[in-house]
Design an enzyme around this catalytic site. Structure first.
Site, PDB file in Angstrom:
ATOM      1  N   ARG A 126      49.495 -25.986 -75.698  1.00 42.75           N
ATOM      2  CA  ARG A 126      49.944 -24.587 -75.777  1.00 42.75           C
ATOM      3  C   ARG A 126      49.495 -23.801 -74.536  1.00 42.75           C
ATOM      4  NH1 ARG A 126      48.597 -21.300 -80.742  1.00 42.75           N
ATOM      5  NH2 ARG A 126      50.521 -20.234 -80.166  1.00 42.75           N
ATOM      6  N   HIS A 162      43.704 -11.332 -81.469  1.00 40.96           N
ATOM      7  CA  HIS A 162      43.612 -12.746 -81.842  1.00 40.96           C
ATOM      8  C   HIS A 162      43.006 -13.607 -80.747  1.00 40.96           C
ATOM      9  CE1 HIS A 162      47.028 -12.102 -85.010  1.00 40.96           C
ATOM     10  NE2 HIS A 162      45.878 -11.559 -85.355  1.00 40.96           N
ATOM     11  N   CYS A 217      31.829 -21.673 -77.718  1.00 40.49           N
ATOM     12  CA  CYS A 217      31.106 -22.722 -78.421  1.00 40.49           C
ATOM     13  C   CYS A 217      31.349 -22.596 -79.920  1.00 40.49           C
ATOM     14  CB  CYS A 217      29.607 -22.617 -78.116  1.00 40.49           C
ATOM     15  SG  CYS A 217      28.596 -23.819 -79.021  1.00 40.49           S
ATOM     16  N   THR A 260      57.003  -7.621 -83.532  1.00 40.40           N
ATOM     17  CA  THR A 260      56.109  -8.120 -84.566  1.00 40.40           C
ATOM     18  C   THR A 260      56.758  -7.928 -85.921  1.00 40.40           C
ATOM     19  OG1 THR A 260      53.946  -7.848 -85.629  1.00 40.40           O
ATOM     20  CG2 THR A 260      54.876  -5.906 -84.555  1.00 40.40           C
ATOM     21  N   SER A 261      56.545  -8.890 -86.799  1.00 39.10           N
ATOM     22  CA  SER A 261      57.163  -8.851 -88.123  1.00 39.10           C
ATOM     23  C   SER A 261      56.564  -7.776 -89.012  1.00 39.10           C
ATOM     24  CB  SER A 261      56.992 -10.215 -88.802  1.00 39.10           C
ATOM     25  OG  SER A 261      55.621 -10.470 -89.053  1.00 39.10           O
ATOM     26  N   ASN A 288      62.568  -4.292 -82.292  1.00 40.22           N
ATOM     27  CA  ASN A 288      62.556  -5.665 -82.788  1.00 40.22           C
ATOM     28  C   ASN A 288      63.991  -6.116 -83.006  1.00 40.22           C
ATOM     29  OD1 ASN A 288      61.477  -8.098 -83.621  1.00 40.22           O
ATOM     30  ND2 ASN A 288      60.195  -7.201 -85.224  1.00 40.22           N
ATOM     31  N   GLU A 347      66.871  -7.487 -85.427  1.00 42.07           N
ATOM     32  CA  GLU A 347      67.236  -7.414 -86.849  1.00 42.07           C
ATOM     33  C   GLU A 347      66.520  -6.293 -87.597  1.00 42.07           C
ATOM     34  OE1 GLU A 347      66.753 -11.287 -88.561  1.00 42.07           O
ATOM     35  OE2 GLU A 347      68.118 -12.242 -87.146  1.00 42.07           O
TER      36      GLU A 347
END
Length: 253
Positions: free
Chosen positions: A76, A125, A133, A194-195, A219, A221
């Site tokens: 990633r 996040h 560590c 973002t949802s 966003n 939709e």
């Protein structure tokens, strides 16, 4: 006519942006998807197609098979390192340059906002480019390149892990408190890509609304809507945000 000039921006939103003294922004995976990055819940491909992200992004998974988890995040990290900021990222950096007070809160771990020159970024996040560590929960800048996977902490010998928030872990407390403060005291709040389902980040929009901020949702939709306290714009941030900046300040992004 260019794609950007074809975007319809409500005049009231342009005026709200120009007049805003304090702006807060929450971004999610949708804005990075415009840079070619798969969202976390997209199907895995190649070597990883038999795994679910939810089965790899936990401390329990790391304890069971640290090599597998480290290598998945290395994959990633490589994808994210190849991606480039898109016009949506650049437009947010432009808005920050014009705003008296600006806070960008992101759920993304790719660092694309910083690479687009956004300065005041709160990473809820974590960031995939950093390492910490597993035992001491401290950041580690360098370690012995002896081929161990995962590498070991040079201080305690514990395993190293990516500096990201896994399922079942709490957000960094100080960072989330700063995000809450930004939501409470802003007069214009953007929710982008973002949802609105992942808590506690999703609550920031409601916090800002209750505090009296004008809310802007960008966003795919969403139902288009324009009112003095809520604007919903259906479309890619990489088209909508540059046009909003252009109309507000005649800046080309």
């Amino acid at each position: 006519m260019s794609e950007q000039s074809a975007v319809s921006i409500p005049p009231g939103l342009v005026e709200a942006l120009r007049g805003a003294k304090s702006i807060a922004v929450l971004t999610g995976a949708g804005i990075s998807a415009e840079s070619g990055l798969p969202t976390f819940r997209d199907p895995q491909t190649g070597l990883w197609e038999k795994f679910r992200p939810e089965d790899l992004a936990t401390s329990e998974a790391f304890q069971r098979n640290p090599k597998l988890v480290w290598e998945w995040y290395a994959h990633r990290r490589e994808l994210m390192g190849q991606a480039q900021p898109n016009p949506g990222h650049a437009a947010l950096a432009a808005i920050e340059r014009h705003a008296a007070t600006f806070t960008l809160v992101t759920q993304n771990i790719d660092g694309l906002h910083q690479r687009a020159d956004s300065r005041n970024v709160l990473e809820l996040h974590g960031n995939i480019t950093r390492t910490r560590c597993f035992e001491e929960d401290t950041l580690v800048e360098s370690w012995s390149a002896n081929g161990e996977v995962p590498p070991h902490c040079p201080r305690c010998g514990g395993l190293l892990r990516p500096d990201v928030v896994w399922f079942g872990e709490s957000l960094p407390e100080e960072t989330f408190e700063q995000a809450l403060e930004a939501a409470i005291f802003c007069d214009l709040f953007f929710s982008i890509g973002t949802s609105g389902l992942v808590e506690p980040a999703a609550s920031l929009t409601e916090v800002a609304r209750r505090a009296g901020a004008t809310i802007v949702v960008i966003n795919l939709e969403v139902e288009p809507l324009a009112s003095p306290d809520l604007y919903q714009l259906n479309g890619p941030a990489g088209q909508i945000l540059p046009e909003l900046v252009r109309q507000a300040w005649r800046d080309e992004v």
